[in-house]
Design an enzyme around this catalytic site. Sequence first.
Site, PDB file in Angstrom:
ATOM      1  CG  ASN A  61     -35.470   7.895  -5.260  1.00  0.00           C
ATOM      2  OD1 ASN A  61     -34.757   8.505  -6.059  1.00  0.00           O
ATOM      3  ND2 ASN A  61     -36.448   8.485  -4.611  1.00  0.00           N
ATOM      4  CG  HIS A 114     -37.940   9.756  -9.801  1.00  0.00           C
ATOM      5  ND1 HIS A 114     -36.856  10.061  -9.038  1.00  0.00           N
ATOM      6  CD2 HIS A 114     -39.016   9.991  -9.024  1.00  0.00           C
ATOM      7  CE1 HIS A 114     -37.256  10.465  -7.841  1.00  0.00           C
ATOM      8  NE2 HIS A 114     -38.564  10.430  -7.813  1.00  0.00           N
TER       9      HIS A 114
END
Length: 191
Positions: A61, A114
């Site tokens: 992110n 992720h």
Amino acid sequence: DLDKSVKHLAWLSLDSEDGQEYWLSMELAGRFASANHYIIHNRVAAAVGLKEAAVVENHHNFAWHEKLPDGRNVIVHRKGATPAGVGVLGVIPGSMGYVVRGRGASESLESASHGAGRLMSRTAALNSISRSTRDDYLKERGVTLLGGGIDESPQAYKPIDKVIAAQHDLVDVIGKFTPRIVRMADEPGDI
């Protein structure tokens, strides 16, 4: 130059003072997060009398300045993704966790997921998963949860094994681990 279909999304030029301030702030936040992870991991290891064998950063992110294979310099924002360049180690967590080595697939901008990704929204999880259902699920698997809201229940996420299998062209799995203790932020009102 950006494609016309996405140009409306770029409203803050990195060449501007505000853009530079944003970029520097983002970089500082990333270094702060990384330093916190380092301290947490060292303290946990020391508390149980272990020394780390390796450190694998799961930076995600986040945005990076990168050079594409065609030579263009771009900014890659990996929302929901982590770097997976050739040989880059990463962690893809879920109910099981995986240590992976990136394969450098240019089609994915050298990225991999992720995590497992949500199967249901936070609201749907809150409305359909009970605390006892979540706790029974974790107990059956020998997992102790410290903190954490119902919206983060394992049942609210996709099966991690299927997510990993779908990324066989992005990463090589070099290890698999099963969490035994998970520490998450407390639910509002539990502090």
